[in-house]
Design a protein around this motif. Structure first.
Motif, PDB file in Angstrom:
ATOM      1  N   THR A 256       0.873  -1.229   0.180  1.00 13.22           N
ATOM      2  CA  THR A 256      -0.079   0.098   0.037  1.00 13.22           C
ATOM      3  C   THR A 256       1.045   1.271   0.057  1.00 13.22           C
ATOM      4  N   LYS A 257       0.300   2.215  -0.731  1.00 11.45           N
ATOM      5  CA  LYS A 257       0.984   3.559  -0.708  1.00 11.45           C
ATOM      6  C   LYS A 257       0.727   4.260   0.866  1.00 11.45           C
ATOM      7  N   PRO A 258       1.861   4.924   1.514  1.00 12.02           N
ATOM      8  CA  PRO A 258       1.863   5.101   2.656  1.00 12.02           C
ATOM      9  C   PRO A 258       1.145   6.473   2.841  1.00 12.02           C
TER      10      PRO A 258
ATOM     11  N   TRP B 254       7.144   0.370  -6.561  1.00 13.08           N
ATOM     12  CA  TRP B 254       7.616   0.003  -5.339  1.00 13.08           C
ATOM     13  C   TRP B 254       7.501  -1.765  -5.234  1.00 13.08           C
TER      14      TRP B 254
ATOM     15  N   GLY C  18      -4.586   6.413  -6.941  1.00  7.87           N
ATOM     16  CA  GLY C  18      -3.556   7.667  -7.072  1.00  7.87           C
ATOM     17  C   GLY C  18      -4.301   8.632  -8.140  1.00  7.87           C
TER      18      GLY C  18
ATOM     19  N   GLY D 253      -0.941   4.469  -6.510  1.00 10.96           N
ATOM     20  CA  GLY D 253      -0.780   4.874  -8.234  1.00 10.96           C
ATOM     21  C   GLY D 253       0.460   4.091  -8.534  1.00 10.96           C
TER      22      GLY D 253
HETATM   23  N1  LIG Z   1       4.579   0.507   0.339  1.00  7.31           N
HETATM   24  C1  LIG Z   1       5.283   1.664  -0.083  1.00  7.31           C
HETATM   25  N2  LIG Z   1       6.134   2.106   0.728  1.00  7.31           N
HETATM   26  C2  LIG Z   1       7.080   3.208   0.735  1.00  7.31           C
HETATM   27  N3  LIG Z   1       6.884   4.052  -0.021  1.00  7.31           N
HETATM   28  C3  LIG Z   1       5.834   3.791  -1.162  1.00  7.31           C
HETATM   29  C4  LIG Z   1       5.008   2.484  -1.023  1.00  7.31           C
HETATM   30  N4  LIG Z   1       4.303   2.520  -2.247  1.00  7.31           N
HETATM   31  C5  LIG Z   1       4.544   3.657  -2.867  1.00  7.31           C
HETATM   32  N5  LIG Z   1       5.511   4.588  -2.257  1.00  7.31           N
HETATM   33  C6  LIG Z   1       5.952   5.756  -2.846  1.00  7.31           C
HETATM   34  O1  LIG Z   1       5.009   6.500  -2.471  1.00  7.31           O
HETATM   35  C7  LIG Z   1       5.010   7.688  -3.444  1.00  7.31           C
HETATM   36  C8  LIG Z   1       3.761   7.954  -4.254  1.00  7.31           C
HETATM   37  O2  LIG Z   1       3.256   6.732  -4.568  1.00  7.31           O
HETATM   38  P1  LIG Z   1       2.005   6.507  -5.861  1.00  7.31           P
HETATM   39  O3  LIG Z   1       2.827   6.966  -7.046  1.00  7.31           O
HETATM   40  O4  LIG Z   1       1.556   5.161  -5.855  1.00  7.31           O
HETATM   41  O5  LIG Z   1       1.021   7.479  -5.242  1.00  7.31           O
HETATM   42  P2  LIG Z   1       0.397   8.924  -5.952  1.00  7.31           P
HETATM   43  O6  LIG Z   1       1.580   9.849  -5.976  1.00  7.31           O
HETATM   44  O7  LIG Z   1      -0.962   9.256  -5.150  1.00  7.31           O
HETATM   45  O8  LIG Z   1      -0.348   8.403  -7.429  1.00  7.31           O
HETATM   46  P3  LIG Z   1      -0.227   9.382  -8.466  1.00  7.31           P
HETATM   47  O9  LIG Z   1       1.128   9.675  -8.914  1.00  7.31           O
HETATM   48  O10 LIG Z   1      -0.851   8.521  -9.527  1.00  7.31           O
HETATM   49  O11 LIG Z   1      -0.919  10.417  -8.093  1.00  7.31           O
HETATM   50  C9  LIG Z   1       5.813   6.887  -4.490  1.00  7.31           C
HETATM   51  O12 LIG Z   1       7.125   7.908  -4.365  1.00  7.31           O
HETATM   52  C10 LIG Z   1       6.139   6.000  -4.168  1.00  7.31           C
HETATM   53  O13 LIG Z   1       7.709   5.223  -4.313  1.00  7.31           O
END
Ligand SMILES: Nc1ncnc2c1ncn2[C@@H]1O[C@H](COP(=O)(O)OP(=O)(O)OP(=O)(O)O)[C@@H](O)[C@H]1O
Ligand SMILES: NC(=O)c1ccc[n+]([C@@H]2O[C@H](COP(=O)([O-])OP(=O)(O)OC[C@H]3O[C@@H](n4cnc5c(N)ncnc54)[C@H](O)[C@@H]3O)[C@@H](O)[C@H]2O)c1
Length: 444
Positions: free
Chosen positions: A137-139, A213, A231, A207
């Motif tokens: 999961t995205k944090p 990741w 995302g 996202g």
């Molecule tokens: N499980 C995880 N642990 C730590 N960091 C993560 C993890 N998953 C994603 N990230 C980091 O979090 C950041 C944002 O993730 P992600 O791109 O999925 O979301 P978002 O920015 O909301 O999406 P979008 O770019 O489509 O708007 C990225 O830099 C990614 O490397």
């Protein structure tokens, strides 16, 4: 000098020395530990075992015995987790279609027709039911956190699956409720290295960055990834999170269309280490490796070779070596073409080149590219991998890059082509223009 051979050989030896063990594991304290000492090769294949794929199968986990599922993995010892086996096969649109006819090479009357093409739609069919899901999961997102706890509960109660999450997520779940005791995690990098031997399906909630990741966690083979979109932009996340039950239900039953997303394997070769067999560990990228001038105000100066033939010298802000999956990311912003992710190729895209005639290239997937910082370079160069892990390259250092043997299989919502087209339409509003009206001049 054969850079690729030299580097891969030493690295393979290293991987072999950290050989992972067989598919049988004990559950101890919410973590999975190996049960036997049967050696499994670094690509996840047990030694001396037979491959289960048929003539047209391209990859398979070895067939594993069905096992009982554990209900509380943290507290019940001696329960086993076994991976589900599956088979991949080329998928044709019916026997009568043109695609089928073109699979044959014909030399009749001296005419040669198309050879079997490598990247058709691939279908994954489970041969035994998947039993273990890893959710990444995205944090720092409340929406993701809520969906994750709901999904974990559903997968456990309705599908009786073993569930792995990252240590951070397990802590979050347990903060919400002690109900989540059954959720498993890991404690160190060695356990992460063995995850591919236990996990049947990886679910990502976030996202494109979360898909990157997930790919980065698997330094070798990657289980099928099901990317849910939470995302703002999702080129690699075709599944809508609102419908996760229907999607997961269908994916766990199979068959699934998948996109095999190729990765690049990058080795940084230090000038100082050239005579030494020791090199830095390779880094796998799903999008791209970028070599740029970093904070230096000088033009970057990078000598590029393709299979030892000189390609060009990059003078500008830098160079992007991208996969076709990454073609819609940084490479696109630098003027590279968008390429369907199933096309096997490496994009060679300059960043702000000083020469106006320096147009982007697409190279075939079998080449090895070497980017060398010359000794007379005015500044250092910086390499970054899927936008992360910046490494400084001093004059004399090089980056060697080739296609990795381990792609990232991502589940398609529809099929590889429809998903790709939908992502560029919805993500980029590609070529969106109001249609001209009839109300105007006409040809006479
Ligand atoms: N499980 C995880 N642990 C730590 N960091 C993560 C993890 N998953 C994603 N990230 C980091 O979090 C950041 C944002 O993730 P992600 O791109 O999925 O979301 P978002 O920015 O909301 O999406 P979008 O770019 O489509 O708007 C990225 O830099 C990614 O490397
Ligand atoms: N000028 C640029 O466009 C630029 C600059 C730096 C990095 N990036 C990209 O960001 C990526 C890292 O992504 P992140 O999410 O970890 O960082 P991030 O959070 O900074 O997001 C970067 C953006 O790139 C998008 N993206 C990532 N992979 C993509 C793909 N394959 N196709 C289309 N869009 C994609 C993401 O959805 C996100 O909107 C790098 O691999 C690089 O391609 C782009």
């Amino acid at each position: 000098m054969n850079w690729r051979g030299h580097v891969i050989c030493t690295w393979r030896e290293k991987l072999a020395s950290t050989a992972v063990s067989s598919e049988e594991h004990l559950i101890e304290d919410g973590r999975v530990v190996p049960l036997t000492n049967q050696t499994v090769l670094s690509d996840g294949t047990p030694e001396q075992s037979e491959r289960c794929c048929g003539e047209h199968g391209i990859c398979s986990h070895e067939v594993l015995r069905d096992g009982e599922r554990d209900c509380d993995a943290r507290v019940v010892p001696n329960k086993m987790i076994r991976k589900a086996s599956f088979k991949l096969s080329w998928c044709c649109k019916g026997e009568k279609s043109d695609q089928k006819k073109h699979d044959v090479v014909s030399f009749e009357k001296g005419n040669i027709t198309t050879a079997e093409r490598s990247s058709k739609q691939i279908s994954l069919k489970w041969e035994s039911p998947p039993q273990t899901v890893l959710i990444l999961t995205k944090p720092n997102s409340t929406a993701v956190r809520m969906l994750c706890s709901e999904m974990v509960r559903w997968l456990k109660e309705q599908k009786s699956l073993n569930i792995f999450v990252e240590p951070r997520v397990r802590t979050e779940l347990l903060t919400d409720s002690s109900y989540y005791q059954f959720v498993q995690t890991w404690e160190n990098d060695n356990e992460v290295l063995r995850l591919h031997t236990k996990v049947d399906v990886v679910v990502t909630l976030g996202g494109d960055g979360t898909v990157l990741w997930a790919a980065n966690m698997f330094k070798g083979p990657v289980p099928p990834v099901v990317p849910f979109s939470l995302g703002s932009l999702g080129f690699m996340t075709p599944f809508y999170s609102e419908h996760y039950k229907e999607y997961l239900d269908s994916i766990l039953r199979g068959p699934i269309s998948i996109t095999l997303r190729h990765r690049l394997q990058c080795h940084v070769i230090r000038d100082a280490a050239k005579s030494d067999l020791e090199t830095e560990e390779p880094i796998l990228v799903l999008n791209e490796v970028t070599i740029d001038r970093g904070i230096s105000s000088f033009l970057s100066n990078l000598e590029c070779y393709c299979d030892n033939s000189f390609v060009t010298c990059v003078q500008g802000d830098g160079l992007i070596l991208s996969t076709t999956s990454g073609s819609t990311a940084y490479s696109l912003a630098a003027g590279g073409s968008m390429v369907h992710p199933q096309v096997p190729g490496i994009l060679f895209t300059p960043i702000c080149p000083h020469s106006l005639s320096f147009r982007p290239l697409i190279l075939p997937e079998h080449v090895t590219i070497r980017v060398q910082v010359p000794f007379n370079s005015r500044g250092h160069a910086w390499a970054s991998f899927d936008g992360k892990d910046r490494k400084k390259l001093a004059p004399g250092d090089a980056l060697v890059c080739s296609m990795a043997p381990w792609p990232v299989p991502t589940a398609c919502q529809s099929d590889s082509t429809s998903d790709f087209l939908r992502s560029i339409h919805e993500g980029l509003h590609w070529n969106l223009r109001k249609t001209q009206s009839f109300d105007g001049p006409r040809e006479t």
